[in-house]
Design an enzyme around this catalytic site. Structure first.
Site, PDB file in Angstrom:
ATOM      1  N   HIS A  55       0.838  -1.372  -0.043  1.00  0.00           N
ATOM      2  CA  HIS A  55      -0.107   0.099   0.071  1.00  0.00           C
ATOM      3  C   HIS A  55       0.698   1.153  -0.092  1.00  0.00           C
ATOM      4  O   HIS A  55       1.076   1.837   1.258  1.00  0.00           O
ATOM      5  CB  HIS A  55      -1.112   0.014   1.331  1.00  0.00           C
ATOM      6  CG  HIS A  55      -2.095   1.234   1.129  1.00  0.00           C
ATOM      7  ND1 HIS A  55      -3.401   0.772   1.606  1.00  0.00           N
ATOM      8  CD2 HIS A  55      -1.991   2.366   0.699  1.00  0.00           C
ATOM      9  CE1 HIS A  55      -4.031   1.727   1.613  1.00  0.00           C
ATOM     10  NE2 HIS A  55      -3.399   2.643   0.970  1.00  0.00           N
ATOM     11  N   HIS A  57       1.411   5.372  -2.254  1.00  0.00           N
ATOM     12  CA  HIS A  57       1.176   6.218  -3.220  1.00  0.00           C
ATOM     13  C   HIS A  57       2.311   6.879  -3.713  1.00  0.00           C
ATOM     14  O   HIS A  57       2.630   7.895  -2.851  1.00  0.00           O
ATOM     15  CB  HIS A  57      -0.148   7.076  -2.433  1.00  0.00           C
ATOM     16  CG  HIS A  57      -1.445   6.569  -2.093  1.00  0.00           C
ATOM     17  ND1 HIS A  57      -2.492   6.464  -2.694  1.00  0.00           N
ATOM     18  CD2 HIS A  57      -1.476   5.929  -0.658  1.00  0.00           C
ATOM     19  CE1 HIS A  57      -3.540   5.889  -1.958  1.00  0.00           C
ATOM     20  NE2 HIS A  57      -2.745   5.522  -0.851  1.00  0.00           N
ATOM     21  N   PHE A  58       2.530   6.578  -4.944  1.00  0.00           N
ATOM     22  CA  PHE A  58       4.007   7.252  -5.329  1.00  0.00           C
ATOM     23  C   PHE A  58       3.372   8.343  -6.360  1.00  0.00           C
ATOM     24  O   PHE A  58       4.618   9.025  -6.736  1.00  0.00           O
ATOM     25  CB  PHE A  58       5.060   6.168  -6.100  1.00  0.00           C
ATOM     26  CG  PHE A  58       5.581   5.556  -4.968  1.00  0.00           C
ATOM     27  CD1 PHE A  58       5.590   5.596  -3.856  1.00  0.00           C
ATOM     28  CD2 PHE A  58       6.443   4.414  -5.361  1.00  0.00           C
ATOM     29  CE1 PHE A  58       6.487   5.009  -2.676  1.00  0.00           C
ATOM     30  CE2 PHE A  58       7.169   3.780  -4.394  1.00  0.00           C
ATOM     31  CZ  PHE A  58       7.251   3.923  -3.096  1.00  0.00           C
ATOM     32  N   HIS A 169     -11.037   0.415   0.731  1.00  0.00           N
ATOM     33  CA  HIS A 169     -10.852   1.472   1.736  1.00  0.00           C
ATOM     34  C   HIS A 169     -12.039   1.435   2.345  1.00  0.00           C
ATOM     35  O   HIS A 169     -13.257   1.894   2.225  1.00  0.00           O
ATOM     36  CB  HIS A 169     -10.607   2.912   0.956  1.00  0.00           C
ATOM     37  CG  HIS A 169     -10.499   3.886   1.863  1.00  0.00           C
ATOM     38  ND1 HIS A 169      -9.213   4.966   2.023  1.00  0.00           N
ATOM     39  CD2 HIS A 169     -11.064   4.439   3.181  1.00  0.00           C
ATOM     40  CE1 HIS A 169      -9.610   5.705   2.970  1.00  0.00           C
ATOM     41  NE2 HIS A 169     -10.682   5.478   3.299  1.00  0.00           N
ATOM     42  N   HIS A 212      -5.624  -0.734   5.705  1.00  0.00           N
ATOM     43  CA  HIS A 212      -5.583   0.255   6.755  1.00  0.00           C
ATOM     44  C   HIS A 212      -6.611   0.249   8.011  1.00  0.00           C
ATOM     45  O   HIS A 212      -7.233   1.060   8.175  1.00  0.00           O
ATOM     46  CB  HIS A 212      -5.460   1.819   6.293  1.00  0.00           C
ATOM     47  CG  HIS A 212      -6.058   2.012   5.386  1.00  0.00           C
ATOM     48  ND1 HIS A 212      -7.465   2.140   5.338  1.00  0.00           N
ATOM     49  CD2 HIS A 212      -5.848   3.032   4.457  1.00  0.00           C
ATOM     50  CE1 HIS A 212      -7.810   2.763   4.152  1.00  0.00           C
ATOM     51  NE2 HIS A 212      -7.111   3.144   3.485  1.00  0.00           N
ATOM     52  N   ASP A 277       0.715   2.539   3.748  1.00  0.00           N
ATOM     53  CA  ASP A 277      -0.295   3.554   3.264  1.00  0.00           C
ATOM     54  C   ASP A 277       0.742   4.785   3.139  1.00  0.00           C
ATOM     55  O   ASP A 277       0.055   5.927   3.552  1.00  0.00           O
ATOM     56  CB  ASP A 277      -1.180   3.916   4.080  1.00  0.00           C
ATOM     57  CG  ASP A 277      -2.376   4.749   3.353  1.00  0.00           C
ATOM     58  OD1 ASP A 277      -2.313   5.130   2.287  1.00  0.00           O
ATOM     59  OD2 ASP A 277      -3.439   5.250   3.999  1.00  0.00           O
ATOM     60  N   HIS A 281       2.235  14.109   1.094  1.00  0.00           N
ATOM     61  CA  HIS A 281       1.569  15.478   0.608  1.00  0.00           C
ATOM     62  C   HIS A 281       2.666  16.649   1.263  1.00  0.00           C
ATOM     63  O   HIS A 281       3.411  16.012   2.231  1.00  0.00           O
ATOM     64  CB  HIS A 281       0.399  15.635   1.329  1.00  0.00           C
ATOM     65  CG  HIS A 281      -0.798  14.752   0.870  1.00  0.00           C
ATOM     66  ND1 HIS A 281      -1.598  14.795  -0.573  1.00  0.00           N
ATOM     67  CD2 HIS A 281      -1.141  13.927   1.540  1.00  0.00           C
ATOM     68  CE1 HIS A 281      -2.426  14.014  -0.527  1.00  0.00           C
ATOM     69  NE2 HIS A 281      -2.547  13.245   0.724  1.00  0.00           N
TER      70      HIS A 281
HETATM   71  C1  NCD Z   1      -4.717   8.841   0.697  1.00  0.00           C
HETATM   72  C2  NCD Z   1      -3.941   9.486  -0.323  1.00  0.00           C
HETATM   73  O1  NCD Z   1      -3.263  10.614   0.083  1.00  0.00           O
HETATM   74  O2  NCD Z   1      -3.941   9.296  -1.551  1.00  0.00           O
HETATM   75  N1  NCD Z   1      -4.793   9.481   1.817  1.00  0.00           N
HETATM   76  C3  NCD Z   1      -4.948   8.837   3.121  1.00  0.00           C
HETATM   77  O3  NCD Z   1      -5.209   9.337   4.099  1.00  0.00           O
HETATM   78  N2  NCD Z   1      -4.923   7.388   3.244  1.00  0.00           N
HETATM   79  C4  NCD Z   1      -5.897   8.330  -0.174  1.00  0.00           C
HETATM   80  C5  NCD Z   1      -6.863   7.558   0.686  1.00  0.00           C
HETATM   81  O4  NCD Z   1      -6.514   6.412   0.848  1.00  0.00           O
HETATM   82  O5  NCD Z   1      -8.100   7.956   1.041  1.00  0.00           O
HETATM   83 ZN    ZN Z   2      -3.972   4.591   0.618  1.00  0.00          ZN
END
Ligand code: NCD
Ligand code: ZN
Length: 409
Positions: A55, A57-58, A169, A212, A277, A281
């Site tokens: 899990h 997010h790149f 999710h 998660h 996860d 940001h």
């Molecule tokens: C995830 C993201 O930033 O891509 N953010 C998060 O809080 N887990 C998106 C998501 O899983 O809702």
């Molecule tokens: Zn995620």
């Protein structure tokens, strides 16, 4: 053949004096008491299978200011993760064969760790002409654009039509409130029932994987046949910690009791998988009036949890299972155990080599961490298919990652 000798983690046996023989193709040729190789390295560090983080997010394509494959995969490598599954909520989303292939190409050119891709699920997706030909790591369903009946029926649609897992999710779309917030606890409050009410309404299927898990209430109603994952931030952080609005994450941070319940479930195997996860940001966004949700974590996950092992709060057996063996098993891939035929994806670790997490040593473009100054143990070596890609948190290779689930189209 290269040989690595020391205390090797052998599933079912635990740490055992042995040699791991690595063939020229980067796969394990043999694990034996005595092996002779062209290059022989003996270490006093323990020798473990590297982690698979299912899990991350790149953000590539779409948000190069937050992360790209090069930076995200460097962070993974330095944190002992040699394979990742990237989530499909990029821009554009990974929701068509062409977007899937495009992301696969980007990753192939720029990732130092091996990778798979999650595919964005939506109602009616199984009727697409290409559906049966797609073989993503898994289908990923978000609650954001769909109502509850659509959410439920999409889960059932995928279970009925695909052999691949459906990762949810697990927050109920009707119980996510988008009220404005002035504190982190507002966010928790706004989603307080969403996890429980979603998981209660999910089918009891072994195709289901719950991403998660964050609350005791959610854990209590987890369908018994589903697999699940927990993230370090839901184990180690809660609303009483000294963290600010930057720790807004979905699902939210909760109370200390939730940490304990989740941690117990990780210890006893009810939660079988550890995942980060990793959701980078920028701090400028996080400190804005409308902060996006997400916490970076792919680089700190294993170092934090190795420290948990060193502190006797988690057994090494449970950690290896949750970070290496179970993710591979869940994804149906030949990894996560140091056995002949598997890729030589290995970390070596000195459990006495405690350091402090320091942002200046981390690789994510997010450029912040809630775990600054926390105790951690970084792997001394990270080996991906026989090649040394990181040492003590320092990157040694920049590319060479390959697709675990190549597009079949
Ligand atoms: C995830 C993201 O930033 O891509 N953010 C998060 O809080 N887990 C998106 C998501 O899983 O809702
Ligand atoms: Zn995620």
């Amino acid at each position: 053949m290269k040989v690595l000798e020391g205390k090797v983690w052998i599933t079912g046996q635990g740490l055992t004096n042995a040699c791991v023989g690595i063939n020229d193709d980067g796969y394990i040729g043999a694990v034996k008491k005595i092996l002779k190789g062209d290059v022989h390295t003996t270490t006093t560090d323990i020798i473990l299978p590297a982690a698979t983080d299912m899990h991350v997010h790149f953000r590539d394509p779409g948000n190069p200011e937050k992360e790209v494959w090069a930076s995200g995969s460097a962070a993974a490598a330095c944190g002992g993760v040699t394979a990742v599954i990237d989530m499909p909520n990029t821009i554009p989303p990974t929701n068509s064969p062409s977007h899937f292939e495009e992301k696969n190409n980007r990753a192939s050119s720029n990732s130092v760790v091996d990778f798979g891709l999650g595919f964005y699920a939506y109602p009616g997706i199984s009727k697409e002409s290409w559906f049966k030909n797609m073989s993503p790591a898994f289908w990923k369903l978000y609650p954001y654009k769909f109502n509850w009946p659509e959410y439920q029926s999409t889960v059932n649609e995928i279970i009925a039509n695909s052999p691949r897992p459906i990762v949810i999710h697990g927050e109920h779309p009707d119980y996510i409130s988008y009220e404005s917030l002035s504190s982190l606890s507002d966010h928790t409050e706004n989603r307080s029932k969403a996890e429980k009410l979603c998981l209660e309404g999910m089918p009891n299927s072994s195709s289901l994987h719950v991403a998660h898990l964050s609350s005791q209430e959610g854990l209590d109603v987890l369908p018994s046949q589903a697999s699940s994952e927990v993230c370090p931030h839901h184990l180690l952080l809660n609303l009483s910690c000294k963290v600010g609005i930057e720790c807004k994450v979905d699902p939210p941070l909760r109370e200390r009791n939730d940490n304990y319940a989740l941690y117990d479930a990780l210890r006893n195997g009810k939660i079988d998988i550890l995942a980060s996860d990793h959701a980078p940001h920028l701090m400028s966004e996080k400190s804005s009036a409308k902060p996006p949700s997400g916490i970076p974590g792919v680089e700190t996950m294993i170092p934090l949890m190795l420290n948990e092992v060193a502190e006797d709060r988690l057994s090494l057996e449970r950690l290896v299972s949750a970070m290496s063996e179970k993710p591979a098993e869940r994804l149906g891939i030949q990894r996560g155990k140091l056995i002949p035929g598997n890729p030589a994806d290995i970390i070596t670790v000195d459990l006495k080599n405690k350091t402090k997490i320091s942002l200046e040593n981390l690789h994510s473009k997010a450029n912040w961490t809630p775990f600054e100054n926390w105790d951690a143990i970084f792997p001394s070596r990270v080996i991906r298919r026989g090649q040394l890609i990181a040492t003590d948190g320092v990157l040694q290779e920049k590319k060479g990652g390959t697709s675990i689930f190549p597009p079949t189209l």
